[in-house]
Design a protein around this motif. Structure first.
Motif, short mmCIF file in Angstrom:
data_model
loop_
_atom_site.label_atom_id
_atom_site.label_comp_id
_atom_site.label_asym_id
_atom_site.label_seq_id
_atom_site.Cartn_x
_atom_site.Cartn_y
_atom_site.Cartn_z
N GLU A 262 -100.75 76.73 -11.88
CA GLU A 262 -99.58 76.04 -11.35
C GLU A 262 -98.30 76.85 -11.52
O GLU A 262 -97.43 76.84 -10.66
CB GLU A 262 -99.44 74.69 -12.06
N SER A 263 -98.16 77.60 -12.63
CA SER A 263 -96.88 78.25 -12.95
C SER A 263 -96.90 79.77 -12.86
O SER A 263 -95.86 80.39 -12.68
CB SER A 263 -96.45 77.87 -14.37
N TYR A 264 -98.08 80.36 -13.02
CA TYR A 264 -98.16 81.82 -13.08
C TYR A 264 -99.28 82.35 -12.19
O TYR A 264 -100.25 81.65 -11.90
CB TYR A 264 -98.43 82.30 -14.52
N SER A 265 -99.10 83.62 -11.77
CA SER A 265 -100.16 84.34 -11.06
C SER A 265 -100.41 85.66 -11.78
O SER A 265 -99.51 86.20 -12.43
CB SER A 265 -99.75 84.61 -9.61
N TYR A 266 -101.64 86.15 -11.65
CA TYR A 266 -102.03 87.40 -12.31
C TYR A 266 -102.67 88.30 -11.26
O TYR A 266 -103.66 87.94 -10.64
CB TYR A 266 -103.02 87.10 -13.45
N VAL A 267 -102.05 89.47 -11.04
CA VAL A 267 -102.50 90.40 -10.01
C VAL A 267 -103.11 91.63 -10.66
O VAL A 267 -102.47 92.29 -11.47
CB VAL A 267 -101.34 90.81 -9.08
N ASN A 268 -104.38 91.90 -10.31
CA ASN A 268 -105.06 93.09 -10.84
C ASN A 268 -105.09 94.19 -9.80
O ASN A 268 -105.24 93.93 -8.61
CB ASN A 268 -106.49 92.74 -11.27
N PHE A 269 -104.94 95.43 -10.28
CA PHE A 269 -104.93 96.61 -9.41
C PHE A 269 -105.90 97.65 -9.96
O PHE A 269 -105.89 97.95 -11.15
CB PHE A 269 -103.51 97.19 -9.36
N PHE A 270 -106.79 98.15 -9.09
CA PHE A 270 -107.65 99.29 -9.40
C PHE A 270 -107.32 100.42 -8.44
O PHE A 270 -107.14 100.18 -7.25
CB PHE A 270 -109.14 98.97 -9.17
N LYS A 271 -107.28 101.64 -8.96
CA LYS A 271 -107.25 102.81 -8.07
C LYS A 271 -108.60 103.48 -8.19
O LYS A 271 -109.05 103.81 -9.28
CB LYS A 271 -106.15 103.79 -8.46
N LYS A 337 -118.53 97.28 -1.94
CA LYS A 337 -117.10 96.98 -1.75
C LYS A 337 -116.76 95.59 -2.26
O LYS A 337 -115.73 95.39 -2.91
CB LYS A 337 -116.73 97.10 -0.26
N LEU A 338 -117.65 94.63 -1.96
CA LEU A 338 -117.43 93.27 -2.45
C LEU A 338 -117.51 93.22 -3.97
O LEU A 338 -116.69 92.56 -4.62
CB LEU A 338 -118.47 92.31 -1.84
N ARG A 339 -118.45 93.97 -4.55
CA ARG A 339 -118.61 93.98 -6.01
C ARG A 339 -117.37 94.50 -6.72
O ARG A 339 -117.00 94.02 -7.78
CB ARG A 339 -119.85 94.79 -6.41
N ILE A 340 -116.71 95.49 -6.13
CA ILE A 340 -115.51 96.05 -6.78
C ILE A 340 -114.35 95.05 -6.71
O ILE A 340 -113.55 94.93 -7.64
CB ILE A 340 -115.12 97.43 -6.19
N VAL A 341 -114.27 94.26 -5.62
CA VAL A 341 -113.24 93.21 -5.53
C VAL A 341 -113.54 92.11 -6.56
O VAL A 341 -112.63 91.62 -7.23
CB VAL A 341 -113.16 92.62 -4.10
N GLU A 342 -114.81 91.76 -6.69
CA GLU A 342 -115.20 90.75 -7.69
C GLU A 342 -114.90 91.22 -9.11
O GLU A 342 -114.49 90.44 -9.96
CB GLU A 342 -116.69 90.42 -7.54
N LEU A 343 -115.09 92.52 -9.36
CA LEU A 343 -114.76 93.10 -10.67
C LEU A 343 -113.26 93.00 -10.93
O LEU A 343 -112.83 92.68 -12.04
CB LEU A 343 -115.22 94.56 -10.74
N SER A 344 -112.46 93.24 -9.90
CA SER A 344 -111.01 93.13 -10.02
C SER A 344 -110.60 91.69 -10.34
O SER A 344 -109.76 91.45 -11.21
CB SER A 344 -110.34 93.59 -8.71
N ILE A 345 -111.22 90.72 -9.63
CA ILE A 345 -110.93 89.30 -9.89
C ILE A 345 -111.30 88.94 -11.33
O ILE A 345 -110.55 88.25 -12.02
CB ILE A 345 -111.69 88.39 -8.89
N ARG A 346 -112.46 89.46 -11.79
CA ARG A 346 -112.91 89.18 -13.15
C ARG A 346 -111.91 89.72 -14.17
O ARG A 346 -111.61 89.07 -15.17
CB ARG A 346 -114.30 89.78 -13.36
N ASN A 347 -111.37 90.90 -13.91
CA ASN A 347 -110.37 91.49 -14.80
C ASN A 347 -109.10 90.65 -14.84
O ASN A 347 -108.50 90.47 -15.90
CB ASN A 347 -110.04 92.92 -14.38
N ALA A 348 -108.68 90.14 -13.67
CA ALA A 348 -107.49 89.27 -13.61
C ALA A 348 -107.72 87.99 -14.41
O ALA A 348 -106.85 87.52 -15.14
CB ALA A 348 -107.14 88.94 -12.16
N LYS A 349 -108.95 87.44 -14.32
CA LYS A 349 -109.28 86.21 -15.05
C LYS A 349 -109.28 86.44 -16.56
O LYS A 349 -108.77 85.63 -17.33
CB LYS A 349 -110.65 85.67 -14.61
N TYR A 350 -109.87 87.57 -16.99
CA TYR A 350 -109.90 87.89 -18.41
C TYR A 350 -108.49 88.08 -18.96
O TYR A 350 -108.15 87.64 -20.05
CB TYR A 350 -110.72 89.15 -18.67
N PHE A 351 -107.64 88.75 -18.15
CA PHE A 351 -106.24 88.96 -18.55
C PHE A 351 -105.54 87.61 -18.72
O PHE A 351 -104.82 87.39 -19.70
CB PHE A 351 -105.53 89.80 -17.48
#
Length: 597
Positions: A262-271, A337-351
């Motif tokens: 509701e109050s915050y968003s978390y954006v993950n970035f991989f290069k 490609k989908l797996r790397i996006v899912e990994l990014s989402i997982r990192n955002a969730k852990y953060f």
């Protein structure tokens, strides 16, 4: 009137708009494909979100800047937000100075970590969000290549005149001695070219060069040197294997994902370069208005790519975003490609989880506020449910019907407020009538005593129990003052008054977890009371079973001895003093007989 004229005369072009208040203070900066349509929507929509309503009320004037493309609008919006920091804009703050790997612009370039980027023609790779990662890469390079560590000015003149002498690094085999002209500039630059590729994530060329060198040493029977090169190949291959997480054919791509509450968003970035994640970063964003995930992700992508100096032409994201014509946006549907996006989402969730755990400890108020806001949104309530009460019936095998009411305040149990009810007006096991009775008694009492009413009532049960509770709220005139829901046990579905379609919350959501905790606590509290009542009743019945002993004698015995157990353990003399010889004989004889039977 002046504002209406300004809106009507806005262009139908891409660009940036700026809202100012009556004191000419910048309130908000936004970008749009069509400035006129976007700005008009602020004044024609009915905004549910409070802060957006407040913003619109404060707008006194509008300015705009027309640009050629959407990409230009994105970049301009980002730069204006950073420069002016408007009150209602999301700020992507980051006070960290990240380390870079620098290849110094000089003859025989040095390689080192730095946090200061100086525009002197040197090459900078990074920034690295983890110092540990950058140091590991630097250590690997120093294992593979013999570079100088001194800061001498190795000009042709200084080397020719013998100004410098080789140091300990040369003698222990960590440097080839360019300061005395023992290594040519061309040979040194070959190593720098290979290092440049490795830092960019391209290990292929370096491994190929080492393999050729190893075979040459082997052909010339220099097996010791060949073994040293083989160790370097193994070192490089091992590092590459550890850093490769996807198909190595995925080259030079940025990956972004977002997780929100509701109050915050978390954006993950991989290069990603050659299948290896060479950079990873997660940003926390505090929402200011009712920004969508799409809006926040677009803003974050522009800001993060600028911060990390990314030149990638393609990005992977979980949903489509508008970033102009210069960047290819891919929304993967399957495969690596989908797996790397899912990994990014997982990192955002852990953060996010880590942040929430920290906040719970260091800022409990913010933790409570976040949960209350989330519950209000998830359960579609008009107010935050700071005070919740939950009811549960217990009438196992139809005996001793009781009900429990548990109270949660700010998402936590308030045990001193818990209440038990013995059902008085209902004959036999009737859950619906029992619920109607206890809800009426509870809120009649709160009203009579002028106590605070809850913002939410949770009924343990489906439509039937909810309807029964509603009857009592109607009688008391509280139907539209307190929100009420029912939770069914089978599928954890949530029922609302006058709505036949239940709500199904995410099984992992904090809102559902709190409702389940309420329900379980009410059940536990009710069952405990029910067992105590049955146990007491069973003991009392035991006295009444003694032939020739009436109710008055039972009352006298319990008043004096406090429990049936103590009566059973009493001596004949103590019983005789209290109830006389004849009745004492019957009571004493009954328990003696049962003791040995």
């Amino acid at each position: 009137m002046e504002l209406e004229i300004q809106i009507k005369t806005l262009p139908n072009q891409p660009g940036v708009y700026q809202y100012y208040d009556k004191n000419d203070q910048l309130l908000y900066v936004g970008k749009a494909k069509n400035i006129k349509k976007r700005v008009a929507s602020y004044f024609t929509k009915n905004h549910e979100y409070g802060k957006t309503k407040v913003l619109v009320k404060k707008i006194a004037s509008i300015k705009h800047i027309v640009v050629n493309t959407e990409t230009d609008a994105l970049l301009l919006e980002n730069n204006l937000i950073k420069k002016y920091q408007p009150r209602y804009n999301v700020m992507l703050k980051d006070d960290k100075t990240y380390p870079w790997i620098c290849i110094k612009n000089e003859r025989f370039p040095r390689l080192f970590l730095t946090r200061n980027v100086i525009k002197d023609g040197s090459e900078y790779f990074g920034p690295y969000t983890s110092v540990k990662t950058a140091k590991a890469l630097l250590d690997l390079i120093k294992e593979l290549y013999l570079l100088r560590s001194c800061n001498f000015d190795l000009s042709e003149k200084n080397i020719a005149t013998g100004k410098y002498s080789v140091c300990l690094d040369y003698h222990i085999g960590n440097c080839k001695g360019p300061c005395e002209g023992l290594q040519t500039e061309e040979d040194y630059q070959l190593d720098i070219t290979a290092i440049r590729n490795i830092v960019k994530g391209n290990f292929k060329e370096a491994i190929k060069t080492f393999e050729e060198l190893m075979m040459r040493f082997a052909d010339e029977m220099e097996f010791e040197e060949a073994q040293k090169i083989k160790e370097k190949i193994d070192l490089l291959a091992n590092y590459q294997a550890k850093s490769t997480v996807v198909n190595p054919s995925i080259t030079n791509v940025d990956v972004f994902s977002i997780v929100s509450d509701e109050s915050y968003s978390y954006v993950n970035f991989f290069k990603i370069v050659n299948g290896a994640i060479i950079q990873s970063h997660t940003s926390e964003i505090k929402k200011k208005l009712d920004e969508t995930d799409k809006e926040l992700l677009e803003l974050s992508i522009v800001e993060i790519r600028q911060r990390f100096n990314s030149q990638s032409k393609e990005i992977y994201v979980p949903f489509d975003v508008d970033l102009g014509e210069n960047i290819k946006v891919t929304v993967p549907k399957l495969g690596d490609k989908l797996r790397i996006v899912e990994l990014s989402i997982r990192n955002a969730k852990y953060f996010r989880q880590d942040k929430l755990k920290q906040i719970k400890i260091v800022d409990p108020d913010r933790h409570v506020n976040r949960i209350m806001e989330q519950m209000q949104q998830d359960l579609r309530l008009s107010k935050q449910p700071r005070h919740i009460e939950c009811f549960d019936n217990s009438n196992i095998q139809g005996t001793n019907p009781v009900a429990a009411c548990v109270v949660f305040k700010n998402g936590k149990p308030d045990k001193k407020e818990y209440r038990n009810f013995n059902i008085k007006t209902v004959e036999g096991p009737d859950d619906f009538a029992s619920m109607e009775e206890v809800v009426f008694r509870r809120y009649k009492r709160l009203l009579d005593e002028g106590m605070d009413l809850p913002q939410l009532i949770v009924i343990d049960g489906g439509k039937g129990q909810l309807s029964s509770a509603l009857k009592s709220l109607d009688i008391l005139g509280l139907r539209h003052k307190i929100a009420i829901i029912g939770i069914a046990k089978r599928l954890e579905e949530i029922y609302y008054p006058d709505d036949p379609v239940p709500l199904y919350l995410d099984k992992k959501s904090e809102t559902l977890k709190i409702i389940q905790q309420l329900r379980n606590e009410a059940h536990r509290f009710g069952i405990t009371h029910h067992r105590n009542k049955r146990s007491k009743s069973a003991l009392n019945n035991q006295l009444e079973e003694i032939s020739g002993i009436g109710k008055q004698t039972v009352v006298s015995l319990l008043k004096h001895f406090k429990s049936t157990k103590r009566v059973s353990e009493a001596s004949f003399e103590d019983l005789e003093k209290l109830i006389g010889n004849a009745r004492a004989t019957k009571v004493y004889g009954y328990f003696q007989k049962n003791k040995y039977s």
